[in-house]
Write a protein that holds these residues in place. Structure first.
Motif, PDB file in Angstrom:
ATOM      1  N   MET A   1       0.825  -1.205   0.000  1.00 20.92           N
ATOM      2  CA  MET A   1       0.000   0.000   0.000  1.00 20.92           C
ATOM      3  C   MET A   1       0.854   1.248   0.000  1.00 20.92           C
ATOM      4  N   ALA A   2       1.996   1.202   0.634  1.00 20.36           N
ATOM      5  CA  ALA A   2       2.841   2.399   0.754  1.00 20.36           C
ATOM      6  C   ALA A   2       3.507   2.771  -0.560  1.00 20.36           C
ATOM      7  N   THR A   3       3.514   1.849  -1.541  1.00 17.81           N
ATOM      8  CA  THR A   3       4.179   2.159  -2.801  1.00 17.81           C
ATOM      9  C   THR A   3       3.203   2.278  -3.959  1.00 17.81           C
ATOM     10  N   GLY A   4       1.909   2.070  -3.738  1.00 17.69           N
ATOM     11  CA  GLY A   4       0.936   2.154  -4.806  1.00 17.69           C
ATOM     12  C   GLY A   4       0.475   3.573  -5.025  1.00 17.69           C
ATOM     13  N   PRO A   5      -0.399   3.777  -6.043  1.00 13.41           N
ATOM     14  CA  PRO A   5      -0.907   5.121  -6.313  1.00 13.41           C
ATOM     15  C   PRO A   5      -1.854   5.572  -5.235  1.00 13.41           C
ATOM     16  N   PRO A   6      -1.986   6.848  -4.974  1.00 13.68           N
ATOM     17  CA  PRO A   6      -2.912   7.349  -3.978  1.00 13.68           C
ATOM     18  C   PRO A   6      -4.339   7.045  -4.351  1.00 13.68           C
ATOM     19  N   ALA A   7      -5.170   6.905  -3.342  1.00 10.69           N
ATOM     20  CA  ALA A   7      -6.559   6.556  -3.579  1.00 10.69           C
ATOM     21  C   ALA A   7      -7.228   7.601  -4.442  1.00 10.69           C
ATOM     22  N   GLY A   8      -7.958   7.109  -5.471  1.00 10.21           N
ATOM     23  CA  GLY A   8      -8.702   8.019  -6.323  1.00 10.21           C
ATOM     24  C   GLY A   8      -7.857   8.731  -7.362  1.00 10.21           C
ATOM     25  N   GLN A   9      -6.551   8.403  -7.471  1.00 11.53           N
ATOM     26  CA  GLN A   9      -5.674   9.081  -8.420  1.00 11.53           C
ATOM     27  C   GLN A   9      -4.995   8.048  -9.302  1.00 11.53           C
ATOM     28  N   ALA A  10      -4.839   8.400 -10.571  1.00 13.37           N
ATOM     29  CA  ALA A  10      -4.136   7.548 -11.511  1.00 13.37           C
ATOM     30  C   ALA A  10      -2.805   8.182 -11.857  1.00 13.37           C
ATOM     31  N   LEU A  11      -1.768   7.396 -11.821  1.00 13.86           N
ATOM     32  CA  LEU A  11      -0.452   7.916 -12.170  1.00 13.86           C
ATOM     33  C   LEU A  11      -0.345   8.071 -13.682  1.00 13.86           C
ATOM     34  N   PRO A  12       0.447   9.031 -14.175  1.00 12.27           N
ATOM     35  CA  PRO A  12       0.587   9.210 -15.619  1.00 12.27           C
ATOM     36  C   PRO A  12       1.257   8.005 -16.247  1.00 12.27           C
ATOM     37  N   SER A  13       1.009   7.833 -17.552  1.00  9.85           N
ATOM     38  CA  SER A  13       1.603   6.708 -18.257  1.00  9.85           C
ATOM     39  C   SER A  13       3.114   6.869 -18.322  1.00  9.85           C
ATOM     40  N   SER A  14       3.785   5.731 -18.621  1.00 10.27           N
ATOM     41  CA  SER A  14       5.246   5.768 -18.683  1.00 10.27           C
ATOM     42  C   SER A  14       5.716   6.691 -19.808  1.00 10.27           C
ATOM     43  N   SER A  15       4.978   6.736 -20.929  1.00  8.29           N
ATOM     44  CA  SER A  15       5.382   7.620 -22.022  1.00  8.29           C
ATOM     45  C   SER A  15       5.266   9.088 -21.620  1.00  8.29           C
ATOM     46  N   LEU A  16       4.204   9.438 -20.873  1.00 10.07           N
ATOM     47  CA  LEU A  16       4.064  10.822 -20.410  1.00 10.07           C
ATOM     48  C   LEU A  16       5.149  11.155 -19.401  1.00 10.07           C
ATOM     49  N   ARG A  17       5.436  10.251 -18.470  1.00 10.50           N
ATOM     50  CA  ARG A  17       6.500  10.501 -17.498  1.00 10.50           C
ATOM     51  C   ARG A  17       7.842  10.718 -18.196  1.00 10.50           C
ATOM     52  N   GLN A  18       8.090   9.931 -19.256  1.00 13.45           N
ATOM     53  CA  GLN A  18       9.332  10.088 -20.001  1.00 13.45           C
ATOM     54  C   GLN A  18       9.373  11.436 -20.716  1.00 13.45           C
ATOM     55  N   ARG A  19       8.226  11.859 -21.268  1.00 23.13           N
ATOM     56  CA  ARG A  19       8.183  13.151 -21.958  1.00 23.13           C
ATOM     57  C   ARG A  19       8.400  14.304 -20.986  1.00 23.13           C
ATOM     58  N   LEU A  20       7.779  14.230 -19.815  1.00 30.03           N
ATOM     59  CA  LEU A  20       7.954  15.281 -18.823  1.00 30.03           C
ATOM     60  C   LEU A  20       9.391  15.319 -18.314  1.00 30.03           C
ATOM     61  N   SER A  21      10.012  14.156 -18.193  1.00 36.56           N
ATOM     62  CA  SER A  21      11.412  14.107 -17.786  1.00 36.56           C
ATOM     63  C   SER A  21      12.308  14.757 -18.837  1.00 36.56           C
ATOM     64  N   GLU A  22      11.997  14.569 -20.124  1.00 35.97           N
ATOM     65  CA  GLU A  22      12.764  15.208 -21.190  1.00 35.97           C
ATOM     66  C   GLU A  22      12.608  16.729 -21.145  1.00 35.97           C
ATOM     67  N   LEU A  23      11.411  17.194 -20.804  1.00 37.96           N
ATOM     68  CA  LEU A  23      11.188  18.636 -20.722  1.00 37.96           C
ATOM     69  C   LEU A  23      12.004  19.253 -19.589  1.00 37.96           C
ATOM     70  N   ARG A  24      12.125  18.538 -18.457  1.00 35.88           N
ATOM     71  CA  ARG A  24      12.925  19.056 -17.339  1.00 35.88           C
ATOM     72  C   ARG A  24      14.403  18.996 -17.633  1.00 35.88           C
ATOM     73  N   GLY A  25      14.820  17.953 -18.310  1.00 40.29           N
ATOM     74  CA  GLY A  25      16.236  17.739 -18.559  1.00 40.29           C
ATOM     75  C   GLY A  25      16.710  16.478 -17.855  1.00 40.29           C
ATOM     76  N   PRO A  26      17.751  15.830 -18.354  1.00 40.64           N
ATOM     77  CA  PRO A  26      18.230  14.585 -17.758  1.00 40.64           C
ATOM     78  C   PRO A  26      18.722  14.777 -16.331  1.00 40.64           C
ATOM     79  N   GLY A  27      18.239  13.939 -15.438  1.00 33.09           N
ATOM     80  CA  GLY A  27      18.682  13.960 -14.048  1.00 33.09           C
ATOM     81  C   GLY A  27      18.087  15.063 -13.203  1.00 33.09           C
ATOM     82  N   VAL A  28      17.162  15.861 -13.740  1.00 31.13           N
ATOM     83  CA  VAL A  28      16.561  16.962 -12.973  1.00 31.13           C
ATOM     84  C   VAL A  28      15.312  16.444 -12.265  1.00 31.13           C
ATOM     85  N   ARG A  29      15.281  16.588 -10.947  1.00 29.48           N
ATOM     86  CA  ARG A  29      14.140  16.118 -10.173  1.00 29.48           C
ATOM     87  C   ARG A  29      12.970  17.074 -10.346  1.00 29.48           C
ATOM     88  N   PRO A  30      11.750  16.547 -10.425  1.00 29.65           N
ATOM     89  CA  PRO A  30      10.587  17.439 -10.575  1.00 29.65           C
ATOM     90  C   PRO A  30      10.367  18.283  -9.330  1.00 29.65           C
TER      91      PRO A  30
END
Length: 432
Positions: free
Chosen positions: A1-30
């Motif tokens: 339970m401590a590592t799953g998504p929060p109740a009532g919320q869906a995590l973004p897809s892996s492709s979206l997470r990868q795109r957002l990571s590219e927008l921030r830059g490599p190794g930059v924490r959100p």
């Protein structure tokens, strides 16, 4: 339970997470998005630029500094220290004073919390790995507290809010679970409450922040009700705790946030989804600052960053200056383009289909192409054009009347000029 998504919320897809990571830059924490920033984002849902940058977790303050337009607002270090000290005092002794204020202001008919025994206040541990883990741990603690049926104080729980298809994590000062299963958001501020009232602007800002927390709790409450079988209600009256008069003693007031909650829900629903905005960007667009080895000095040319930021549409308004780190950069861009948005939302709404100051001036002159159809969205019968031409005609009449010389009576002296007359500068105006 401590590592799953929060109740009532869906995590973004892996492709979206990868795109957002590219927008921030490599190794930059959100960068985390707090409730104050979320409330400001909800107040300007048409700004695709802020929606994308906040959704991707880009540090807008560092980005604005690299663009040469650093943010001009923020909280002083003294205010932060004072706020933290006051919050610690409110929550001292297991939150006894805080629970007393909650019961006194919001739930006087409930049984009082006891220092020990079955009626003692529960304070679950909410620590977990990462914001997703803390949000899931908070959801579990709220569910267990609701099923137990007693007083529970959650100190700095983590909640998730869906922002344009991407989860944002917010952290209220406290959430209290009542014995009847209802939940109350507690907002602790360091500005004073004098004779039972506080500064209206600051109370309004606190109410907008609290509305974000209430909105984030609603899906968690539905999840808890489905698992416990109890009716779970997130109260739409939050508790605002402030210093009493000029002391450091806490006092509190119940604040109705139904209006702010409705507005925030509607405005967040109007936000364009982050993946749609990201898909419309030119290939290779990134907001990476390419920090030097010290981790503080950006090495990417400002021209490249400006081009990347300019690829995303903005909806600038003067109100952004008090709510967004990129406001000075967007204002400079709006002024350079002659956009009417720089004059304020009220003026922008009155001008209809006229988008630039040049179009407005042209429309005010009869016979110009800008107001007589052609390729422009407005025509000679457009209400904005008619109002502009009427105003221009009245101005011309007033100037013509003022230009008629007035002959003073013989022997009379002209009136002495004062600083209150129009057109006469104040004695210190030139110095200023």
């Amino acid at each position: 339970m401590a590592t799953g998504p929060p109740a009532g919320q869906a995590l973004p897809s892996s492709s979206l997470r990868q795109r957002l990571s590219e927008l921030r830059g490599p190794g930059v924490r959100p960068r985390s998005l707090d409730a104050r920033a979320l409330a400001a984002l909800a107040a300007n849902p048409g700004c695709r630029r802020r929606a994308l940058l906040d959704g991707a977790g880009v540090d807008k303050g560092a980005l604005a500094g690299a663009l040469g337009s650093p943010a001009g607002y923020g909280q002083s270090q003294f205010a932060l220290v004072r706020g933290n000290a006051f919050e610690a005092r409110v929550k001292a002794d297991g939150g006894a004073e805080l629970l007393r204020l909650v019961r006194e202001r919001l739930d006087p008919g409930s049984p009082p919390p006891e220092p020990e025994g079955p009626g003692a206040v529960a304070a679950p541990d909410l620590s977990a790995a990462g914001p997703e883990g803390r949000a899931a741990r908070t959801a579990l603690a709220l569910r267990e507290a609701t099923a137990a049926g007693g007083w529970t104080l959650l100190d700095h729980p983590m909640l998730a809010v869906d922002v344009a298809g991407s989860p944002a994590y917010v952290e209220p000062d406290a959430v209290v679970v009542h014995p009847d299963g209802s939940w109350t958001v507690v907002e602790i501020k360091s500005f004073p409450m004098i004779d039972g009232s506080a500064d209206a602007a600051k109370v309004g800002a606190a109410a907008r922040q609290a509305a974000v927390y209430v909105l984030a709790l609603e899906p968690v409450a539905a999840h808890a009700a489905a698992h416990t079988g109890r009716t779970v209600r997130v109260r739409d009256r939050v508790l605002l705790v402030c210093p009493k008069d000029f002391s450091n003693l806490p006092t509190a007031a119940a604040v109705d946030v139904r209006k702010q909650l409705s507005t925030t829900r509607r405005q967040l629903g109007r936000l364009t989804r982050v993946e749609e905005i990201a898909a419309a960007l030119p290939e290779g667009t990134t907001f990476d600052l390419r920090m030097a080895d010290d981790g503080k000095t950006p090495t990417r040319p400002a021209q490249e960053l400006a081009a990347a930021v300019g690829a995303v549409g903005a909806a600038y308004a003067p109100e952004c200056l008090a709510a967004c780190e990129l406001a000075f950069h967007c204002r400079k861009q709006a002024r350079r383009e002659g956009a009417v948005e720089a004059l304020g939302r009220g003026v922008r709404g009155e001008l209809g289909g006229l988008h630039t100051i040049e179009e407005v001036l042209a429309a005010a002159r009869p016979g110009d192409r800008a107001g007589d159809g052609g390729d422009d969205p407005t025509g000679p019968d457009d209400p904005a054009v008619l109002a502009l031409r009427r105003a221009a005609a009245l101005r011309a009449e007033a100037l013509a009347a003022a230009a008629v010389p007035q002959t003073p009576p013989e022997g009379a002296h002209p009136p002495r000029a004062t600083t209150e007359e129009p057109g006469v500068p104040h004695p210190r105006a030139e110095e200023a």
